[in-house]
Write an enzyme that holds these catalytic residues in place. Structure first.
Site, mmCIF file in Angstrom:
data_model
loop_
_atom_site.group_PDB
_atom_site.id
_atom_site.type_symbol
_atom_site.label_atom_id
_atom_site.label_comp_id
_atom_site.label_asym_id
_atom_site.label_seq_id
_atom_site.Cartn_x
_atom_site.Cartn_y
_atom_site.Cartn_z
ATOM 1 N N LEU A 198 -20.770 -21.123 -5.119
ATOM 2 C CA LEU A 198 -20.801 -21.941 -3.879
ATOM 3 C C LEU A 198 -21.927 -21.803 -2.837
ATOM 4 O O LEU A 198 -21.998 -22.608 -1.904
ATOM 5 C CB LEU A 198 -19.462 -22.436 -3.082
ATOM 6 C CG LEU A 198 -18.704 -23.155 -4.046
ATOM 7 C CD1 LEU A 198 -18.347 -22.740 -5.486
ATOM 8 C CD2 LEU A 198 -17.261 -23.615 -3.344
ATOM 9 N N ARG A 209 6.155 -7.139 -10.920
ATOM 10 C CA ARG A 209 4.510 -6.770 -11.467
ATOM 11 C C ARG A 209 4.439 -7.690 -12.705
ATOM 12 O O ARG A 209 3.241 -8.253 -12.658
ATOM 13 C CB ARG A 209 4.449 -5.732 -11.712
ATOM 14 C CG ARG A 209 4.484 -4.174 -10.817
ATOM 15 C CD ARG A 209 4.701 -3.075 -11.319
ATOM 16 N NE ARG A 209 4.574 -1.940 -10.035
ATOM 17 C CZ ARG A 209 4.887 -0.654 -10.322
ATOM 18 N NH1 ARG A 209 5.181 -0.251 -11.371
ATOM 19 N NH2 ARG A 209 4.955 0.006 -9.080
ATOM 20 N N ASP A 266 -5.345 2.046 -8.983
ATOM 21 C CA ASP A 266 -5.504 3.309 -9.572
ATOM 22 C C ASP A 266 -4.323 3.825 -10.008
ATOM 23 O O ASP A 266 -4.257 4.592 -11.189
ATOM 24 C CB ASP A 266 -6.130 4.200 -8.465
ATOM 25 C CG ASP A 266 -7.771 3.821 -8.308
ATOM 26 O OD1 ASP A 266 -8.131 3.336 -9.112
ATOM 27 O OD2 ASP A 266 -8.404 4.438 -7.342
ATOM 28 N N PHE A 317 -0.521 12.308 -11.799
ATOM 29 C CA PHE A 317 -0.241 11.950 -10.310
ATOM 30 C C PHE A 317 -0.158 12.835 -9.333
ATOM 31 O O PHE A 317 -0.450 12.678 -8.318
ATOM 32 C CB PHE A 317 1.088 11.365 -10.333
ATOM 33 C CG PHE A 317 1.219 9.745 -10.820
ATOM 34 C CD1 PHE A 317 1.083 8.757 -10.364
ATOM 35 C CD2 PHE A 317 1.640 9.720 -12.427
ATOM 36 C CE1 PHE A 317 1.124 7.529 -10.830
ATOM 37 C CE2 PHE A 317 1.486 8.381 -12.635
ATOM 38 C CZ PHE A 317 1.379 7.368 -12.136
ATOM 39 N N CYS A 321 12.859 -3.286 -10.190
ATOM 40 C CA CYS A 321 12.651 -4.425 -9.352
ATOM 41 C C CYS A 321 11.066 -4.470 -9.495
ATOM 42 O O CYS A 321 10.591 -5.691 -9.650
ATOM 43 C CB CYS A 321 12.728 -4.159 -8.122
ATOM 44 S SG CYS A 321 14.740 -3.652 -7.765
ATOM 45 N N ARG A 333 3.178 -17.371 -3.920
ATOM 46 C CA ARG A 333 3.630 -16.643 -4.962
ATOM 47 C C ARG A 333 4.554 -15.345 -4.391
ATOM 48 O O ARG A 333 5.665 -15.085 -4.920
ATOM 49 C CB ARG A 333 2.697 -16.353 -5.749
ATOM 50 C CG ARG A 333 3.004 -15.910 -7.221
ATOM 51 C CD ARG A 333 3.283 -14.520 -7.415
ATOM 52 N NE ARG A 333 2.108 -13.538 -6.978
ATOM 53 C CZ ARG A 333 2.315 -12.535 -6.390
ATOM 54 N NH1 ARG A 333 3.469 -11.905 -6.080
ATOM 55 N NH2 ARG A 333 1.078 -11.879 -6.073
ATOM 56 N N GLU A 368 2.751 -3.264 -4.923
ATOM 57 C CA GLU A 368 3.393 -3.224 -6.208
ATOM 58 C C GLU A 368 2.662 -2.219 -7.029
ATOM 59 O O GLU A 368 2.493 -2.449 -8.150
ATOM 60 C CB GLU A 368 3.439 -4.351 -6.856
ATOM 61 C CG GLU A 368 4.046 -5.479 -5.981
ATOM 62 C CD GLU A 368 5.454 -5.858 -6.154
ATOM 63 O OE1 GLU A 368 6.224 -5.336 -6.898
ATOM 64 O OE2 GLU A 368 6.011 -6.714 -5.250
HETATM 65 C C1 LIG Z 1 0.321 -7.525 2.347
HETATM 66 C C2 LIG Z 1 1.088 -6.384 1.756
HETATM 67 C C3 LIG Z 1 2.516 -6.465 1.365
HETATM 68 C C4 LIG Z 1 3.346 -5.585 0.953
HETATM 69 N N1 LIG Z 1 4.734 -5.900 0.857
HETATM 70 C C5 LIG Z 1 5.739 -4.728 0.493
HETATM 71 C C6 LIG Z 1 6.959 -5.059 0.517
HETATM 72 O O1 LIG Z 1 7.480 -6.158 0.535
HETATM 73 N N2 LIG Z 1 7.993 -3.968 0.437
HETATM 74 C C7 LIG Z 1 7.431 -2.772 -0.032
HETATM 75 O O2 LIG Z 1 8.384 -1.770 -0.120
HETATM 76 N N3 LIG Z 1 6.094 -2.380 0.096
HETATM 77 C C8 LIG Z 1 5.439 -3.384 0.422
HETATM 78 N N4 LIG Z 1 3.718 -3.391 0.428
HETATM 79 C C9 LIG Z 1 3.455 -1.933 0.386
HETATM 80 C C10 LIG Z 1 2.348 -1.575 -0.785
HETATM 81 O O3 LIG Z 1 3.147 -1.558 -2.170
HETATM 82 C C11 LIG Z 1 1.702 -0.113 -0.628
HETATM 83 O O4 LIG Z 1 0.830 -0.463 0.538
HETATM 84 C C12 LIG Z 1 1.089 0.364 -1.909
HETATM 85 O O5 LIG Z 1 2.377 0.833 -2.889
HETATM 86 C C13 LIG Z 1 0.203 1.515 -1.620
HETATM 87 O O6 LIG Z 1 0.855 2.488 -0.733
HETATM 88 P P1 LIG Z 1 0.104 2.762 0.660
HETATM 89 O O7 LIG Z 1 -0.601 1.642 1.259
HETATM 90 O O8 LIG Z 1 0.865 3.600 1.472
HETATM 91 O O9 LIG Z 1 -1.360 3.688 0.145
HETATM 92 P P2 LIG Z 1 -1.336 5.063 -0.485
HETATM 93 O O10 LIG Z 1 -0.272 5.704 -1.399
HETATM 94 O O11 LIG Z 1 -1.552 6.058 0.641
HETATM 95 O O12 LIG Z 1 -2.724 5.097 -1.127
HETATM 96 C C14 LIG Z 1 -4.131 5.156 -0.584
HETATM 97 C C15 LIG Z 1 -5.133 5.229 -1.680
HETATM 98 O O13 LIG Z 1 -4.899 6.694 -2.412
HETATM 99 C C16 LIG Z 1 -4.642 6.393 -3.817
HETATM 100 N N5 LIG Z 1 -3.865 7.262 -4.388
HETATM 101 C C17 LIG Z 1 -2.392 7.649 -4.043
HETATM 102 N N6 LIG Z 1 -1.882 8.471 -4.840
HETATM 103 C C18 LIG Z 1 -2.824 8.814 -5.733
HETATM 104 C C19 LIG Z 1 -2.792 9.462 -7.042
HETATM 105 N N7 LIG Z 1 -1.879 10.423 -7.327
HETATM 106 N N8 LIG Z 1 -4.006 9.952 -7.846
HETATM 107 C C20 LIG Z 1 -5.037 9.022 -7.144
HETATM 108 N N9 LIG Z 1 -4.974 7.949 -6.190
HETATM 109 C C21 LIG Z 1 -3.904 7.740 -5.360
HETATM 110 C C22 LIG Z 1 -3.957 4.845 -3.896
HETATM 111 O O14 LIG Z 1 -4.195 4.282 -5.190
HETATM 112 C C23 LIG Z 1 -4.802 4.295 -2.920
HETATM 113 O O15 LIG Z 1 -6.125 3.854 -3.209
HETATM 114 C C24 LIG Z 1 2.894 -4.247 0.761
HETATM 115 C C25 LIG Z 1 1.617 -4.067 0.988
HETATM 116 C C26 LIG Z 1 0.900 -5.156 1.535
HETATM 117 C C27 LIG Z 1 -0.544 -4.740 1.705
#
Ligand SMILES: Cc1cc2nc3c(=O)[nH]c(=O)nc-3n(C[C@H](O)[C@H](O)[C@H](O)COP(=O)(O)OP(=O)(O)OC[C@H]3O[C@@H](n4cnc5c(N)ncnc54)[C@H](O)[C@@H]3O)c2cc1C
Length: 393
Positions: free
Chosen positions: A347, A252, A376, A392, A247, A98, A372
């Site tokens: 299971l 989503r 949180d 935020f 996008c 997906r 996406e």
């Molecule tokens: C397998 C996989 C595929 C992906 N594919 C894509 C892709 O194709 N293109 C792309 O652009 N991205 C992609 N992503 C990235 C994904 O969208 C990000 O990992 C996601 O947006 C979170 O960003 P981060 O990992 O930097 O976490 P962070 O932003 O560092 O967040 C860490 C934690 O802090 C929390 N947090 C952050 N800000 C706040 C706030 N203001 N208040 C409270 N809590 C907060 C978050 O909820 C989270 O729990 C992918 C990620 C994965 C794991």
């Protein structure tokens, strides 16, 4: 073939009656493709941390890439309910399948269709729709995930080209992509979309290894070291974060439907297994604690199906708000991951084995609940919509 008869796939509130004949035909044809093409090889692909060979061309052949893009550009011109149903069926196979279709459709084809020039649409969309070309979407950076407005990737302007520098992280299909839709800041600090092609000098896509989640999907980085991007590769019709965010709205929405498929796969497997498995002289399905789990699974799947159906009708009328989409993404992914974890327990020891899908779905959904917009962050979007106060920052 799945472990359970496909007649046991739940439609408890007769939602099929709300669908058109065309919807049902599309849904059922993707369902049988998943049974015959995805399910026989998905466990091995995930165990080996390899993508399914030829997946994108197969997805193109069944019309799963850009289903709502007009036929003129290689799409199917379908409505949003059809798109949702396709995502649901693909994720019953695996979230990696997906994700491949979501990224190509909503994060690569959608921005080119919505914000691209006619030349860009004609050049890229038909090849992306057929799966001949694979696209990726670069928004997240090593230092900026939930807060893309702080992105560092940027470009400078020269005579007939831009020079792009920076990097993107966690990018689905990066190591395989022929092109990437990249969001970067222009010299004035405005976010713009650029189409970066594989052959452009200074562009590399190292793979991210050792994932425990979405193992049948390739993830990687997009690295730009003075990449010379021709000016005609700028998406002309959008500027600012609304480009990537629109996008994400589309993707989503697809995820909200998709995860119902993962939940259905876990639910159907748990029903079948609990009817067959005997302990204390009777099927474990005869114990109240197991029935409670099954009843709750069915209740939550049914609620999620109704939510998505209604969201799909709003989306068809162009009335679905980003906050409504956030609510559905957050609710449905949590529903699916809870069902994957609980059904795995039903299971017993067999639940950890690759013959059954629960561990794979549960591990995949850890990514889905993060990408996406995290669980949180979607809650904060709903909170903002209720109160008008941005929590935020
Ligand atoms: C397998 C996989 C595929 C992906 N594919 C894509 C892709 O194709 N293109 C792309 O652009 N991205 C992609 N992503 C990235 C994904 O969208 C990000 O990992 C996601 O947006 C979170 O960003 P981060 O990992 O930097 O976490 P962070 O932003 O560092 O967040 C860490 C934690 O802090 C929390 N947090 C952050 N800000 C706040 C706030 N203001 N208040 C409270 N809590 C907060 C978050 O909820 C989270 O729990 C992918 C990620 C994965 C794991």
């Amino acid at each position: 073939m799945p472990y359970y008869p496909s007649t046991s796939i739940p439609d408890y509130y007769l939602i099929d009656d709300l669908l058109t004949k065309e919807h049902l035909l599309i849904r059922d044809s993707v369902r049988s493709w998943v049974d015959s093409f995805v399910l026989p090889q998905i466990d091995q692909a995930a165990q080996d941390h390899k993508d399914i060979p030829g997946l994108m061309k197969e997805l193109g052949a069944i019309g799963a890439l850009g289903p709502y893009i007009p036929q003129k550009y290689g799409g199917m011109g379908l409505d949003q309910i059809s798109y949702g149903l396709i995502m649901q069926e693909l994720e019953r196979g695996d979230s990696a399948v997906r994700s491949a279709a979501s990224v190509q459709s909503s994060l690569v084809m959608f921005p080119i269709y919505k914000f691209g020039s006619e030349d860009q649409k004609l050049k890229y969309l038909p090849k992306l729709a057929s799966g001949e070309w694979i696209g990726s979407f670069g928004l997240t950076e090593p230092n900026h995930g939930s807060d893309p407005s702080s992105m560092e990737t940027h470009f400078t302007e020269h005579e007939d080209h831009y020079l792009l520098n920076g990097s993107k992280m966690w990018i689905t299909n990066a190591p395989l992509c022929d092109l990437a839709v990249v969001w970067a800041k222009d010299p004035e600090g405005k976010v713009r979309g650029l189409i970066v092609e594989r052959a452009m000098e200074g562009f590399s896509t190292p793979e991210t290894l050792n994932k425990w989640s979405l193992r049948a999907s390739k993830t990687g980085e997009l690295v730009f070291d003075n990449v010379k991007v021709p000016k005609e590769n700028l998406l002309p019709e959008v500027s600012g974060l609304k480009g990537p965010l629109s996008c994400l709205n589309s993707a989503r929405y697809g995820i909200s439907w998709g995860v119902i498929g993962a939940a259905i796969d876990c639910y159907c497997t748990a029903v079948q297994y609990s009817l067959e498995r005997k302990q204390f002289g009777k099927p474990i399905a005869g114990f109240q604690l197991q029935q409670k789990k099954l009843a709750e699974f069915l209740t939550e799947i049914t609620k999620a199906q109704l939510l998505c159906w209604r969201l799909g009708t709003l989306k068809n009328d162009d009335k679905a708000s980003p906050a409504q989409i956030s609510l559905a993404k957050r609710n449905n992914v949590k529903m699916a991951i809870d069902i994957a974890r609980e059904s795995r327990q039903m299971l017993g020891g067999m639940g950890i084995m690759g013959e059954f899908p629960m561990m794979r779905h549960a591990a995949n959904l850890e990514s889905v609940i993060t990408y996406e917009g995290t669980h949180d962050i979607h809650l904060l979007i709903t909170g903002h919509d209720i109160t008008g106060i941005n929590a935020f920052s």
